[in-house]
Design an enzyme around this catalytic site. Structure first.
Site, PDB file in Angstrom:
ATOM      1  CG  ASP A  96      16.477  50.765  17.496  1.00 49.81           C
ATOM      2  OD1 ASP A  96      16.960  51.841  17.119  1.00 49.81           O
ATOM      3  OD2 ASP A  96      15.488  50.225  16.949  1.00 49.81           O
ATOM      4  CG  ASP A 118      14.913  58.840  20.340  1.00 53.24           C
ATOM      5  OD1 ASP A 118      14.986  60.084  20.255  1.00 53.24           O
ATOM      6  OD2 ASP A 118      14.061  58.165  19.742  1.00 53.24           O
ATOM      7  CG  HIS A 192      10.154  54.214  13.801  1.00 53.73           C
ATOM      8  ND1 HIS A 192      10.380  55.395  14.438  1.00 53.73           N
ATOM      9  CD2 HIS A 192      11.367  53.615  13.664  1.00 53.73           C
ATOM     10  CE1 HIS A 192      11.672  55.515  14.695  1.00 53.73           C
ATOM     11  NE2 HIS A 192      12.299  54.452  14.238  1.00 53.73           N
TER      12      HIS A 192
HETATM   13  P1  13P Z   1      11.250  50.449  10.190  1.00 57.50           P
HETATM   14  O1  13P Z   1       9.997  50.415  11.003  1.00 57.50           O
HETATM   15  O2  13P Z   1      11.043  51.260   8.928  1.00 57.50           O
HETATM   16  O3  13P Z   1      11.781  49.099   9.887  1.00 57.50           O
HETATM   17  O4  13P Z   1      12.365  51.237  11.040  1.00 57.50           O
HETATM   18  C1  13P Z   1      13.096  50.577  12.035  1.00 57.50           C
HETATM   19  C2  13P Z   1      13.880  51.493  12.896  1.00 57.50           C
HETATM   20  O5  13P Z   1      14.075  52.658  12.631  1.00 57.50           O
HETATM   21  C3  13P Z   1      14.446  50.916  14.129  1.00 57.50           C
HETATM   22  O6  13P Z   1      15.075  51.877  14.906  1.00 57.50           O
HETATM   23  O1  G3H Z   2      12.174  51.880  16.083  1.00 61.96           O
HETATM   24  C1  G3H Z   2      11.495  50.972  16.567  1.00 61.96           C
HETATM   25  C2  G3H Z   2      11.895  49.571  16.298  1.00 61.96           C
HETATM   26  O2  G3H Z   2      11.255  49.084  15.153  1.00 61.96           O
HETATM   27  C3  G3H Z   2      11.662  48.708  17.519  1.00 61.96           C
HETATM   28  O3  G3H Z   2      10.326  48.437  17.729  1.00 61.96           O
HETATM   29  O4  G3H Z   2       9.936  48.861  20.163  1.00 61.96           O
HETATM   30  O5  G3H Z   2       8.397  47.405  18.832  1.00 61.96           O
HETATM   31  O6  G3H Z   2      10.698  46.616  19.410  1.00 61.96           O
HETATM   32  P1  G3H Z   2       9.813  47.792  19.134  1.00 61.96           P
HETATM   33 ZN    ZN Z   3      14.162  53.815  14.824  1.00 62.90          ZN
END
Ligand code: 13P
Ligand code: G3H
Ligand code: ZN
Length: 326
Positions: A96, A118, A192
């Site tokens: 991610d 990204d 987010h």
């Molecule tokens: P949320 O913070 O709304 O749960 O979004 C998560 C997300 O986009 C992870 O890539």
């Molecule tokens: O998009 C962000 C995700 O919620 C991951 O969050 O970088 O705190 O693990 P993090």
């Molecule tokens: Zn995200």
């Protein structure tokens, strides 16, 4: 240096077939973030019990927290656990918000079946070049790649964006063609974290920009679109957190109605992290407050895990519509 392994040897799937089925079927694949055992157990239990395909999502921060090698074995365990529950649900392991080619390469080399690069914080041309480079590497191993156009407000790993910019539909055809990405994350009003909108008393959150989504869909028909920042920030969890000593003011998310509408459209992957964090925090706080003499992590993490299973089943069945698709 971790050993190199291909995702098919871990029993994982890339996202190609699951997205094709979701786009055609008018539902979305849920993508749940995890970084520990209890979260992973909850995701697998809930998705196997609801017969839902799933994307297991790991951020750069989560990978550092859990350890890359440990993660690989957790993924193997997750696949095996689902099998032993009697259902072979498709499971993807996805990076991610990858921010560099090197991170994406490292994940591909250590068994991820899908990565996000990204480049949305870069200029358009830099985003194209970086995304193209990741796609060229990933596709040699049949690993799928998610790109992003448009910037979400909030924190994306270590990158904090104060202001969002909506995706410009006029860029999507060129971006998809020149990069070769398999899916595209867009910005249509989500963000987010647990504070998605700053609302005055009694004010409702603004609707998502479905007009932008429709224009994107018109320009790249059938192409898999990804919605980040899609937690609903479940009010019951916020209330429990505040009741048991927490302090979450003004936490607000995306309504389930908006998400259901998105899932029926070209959006075929919906990212959820914050709701899981809120569910676990609420239950840990509640359990420890109600059982002040308890100090066995299995008790309070077990309560959190049970709640996360309930939450994910609800999302699969009543929000993204992925339940019963396997
Ligand atoms: P949320 O913070 O709304 O749960 O979004 C998560 C997300 O986009 C992870 O890539
Ligand atoms: O998009 C962000 C995700 O919620 C991951 O969050 O970088 O705190 O693990 P993090
Ligand atoms: Zn995200």
């Amino acid at each position: 240096m971790a050993e190199t392994v291909h995702y098919t040897d871990l029993g994982l799937k890339n996202t190609k077939e699951m997205f094709a089925a979701a786009v055609g079927g008018g539902y979305a694949i849920p993508a749940y973030n995890f970084n520990n055992l209890e979260q992973l157990q909850s995701i697998i239990t809930a998705c196997a019990e609801t017969r839902s395909p799933v994307v297991l999502q790991v951020s750069k921060g989560a990978r550092n927290y859990a350890n890359a090698t440990m993660l690989r074995y957790m993924a193997i365990g997750a696949v095996q656990m689902a099998k032993e529950m009697g259902v072979e649900i498709p499971i993807a392991l996805h990076l991610d918000h990858g921010d560099t080619f090197e991170l994406c390469k490292s994940c591909i080399d250590s068994g991820f079946s899908s990565v996000m690069i990204d480049g949305s914080h870069h200029s358009y041309e830099e985003n194209v070049a970086l995304t193209r480079k990741v796609v060229e590497y990933a596709h040699q191993f049949d690993v799928t790649v998610e790109g992003e156009l448009g910037v979400l407000a909030g924190i994306e790993d270590e990158v904090q964006a104060e202001h969002s910019t909506y995706t410009r539909p006029e860029e999507v055809e060129d971006f998809v063609k020149r990069t070769g990405v398999d899916s595209l994350a867009i910005s249509i009003g989500t963000s987010h974290g647990a504070h998605k909108f700053k609302l005055k008393d009694g004010e409702l959150p603004p609707p998502l920009r479905f007009d932008i989504l429709e224009e994107i869909e018109r320009r790249i028909p059938g192409f898999p679109i990804v919605l980040h920042g899609a937690s609903s920030v479940v009010p019951e969890y916020v209330a429990l957190i505040n009741q048991y000593g927490g302090k979450l003011d003004g936490a607000v998310g995306i309504s389930e109605d908006q998400l259901r509408r998105a899932a029926k459209s070209a959006v075929c992957k919906i990212n959820i992290d914050s709701d899981g964090r809120l569910a676990m925090s609420a239950k840990v706080r509640e359990y420890l407050s109600q059982n002040p003499g308890e100090f066995d992590p299995r008790k309070y993490l077990g309560a959190a895990r049970d709640e996360l299973v309930r939450l994910i089943k609800h999302k699969n069945e009543a929000v993204v519509g992925s339940a019963g698709r396997v």
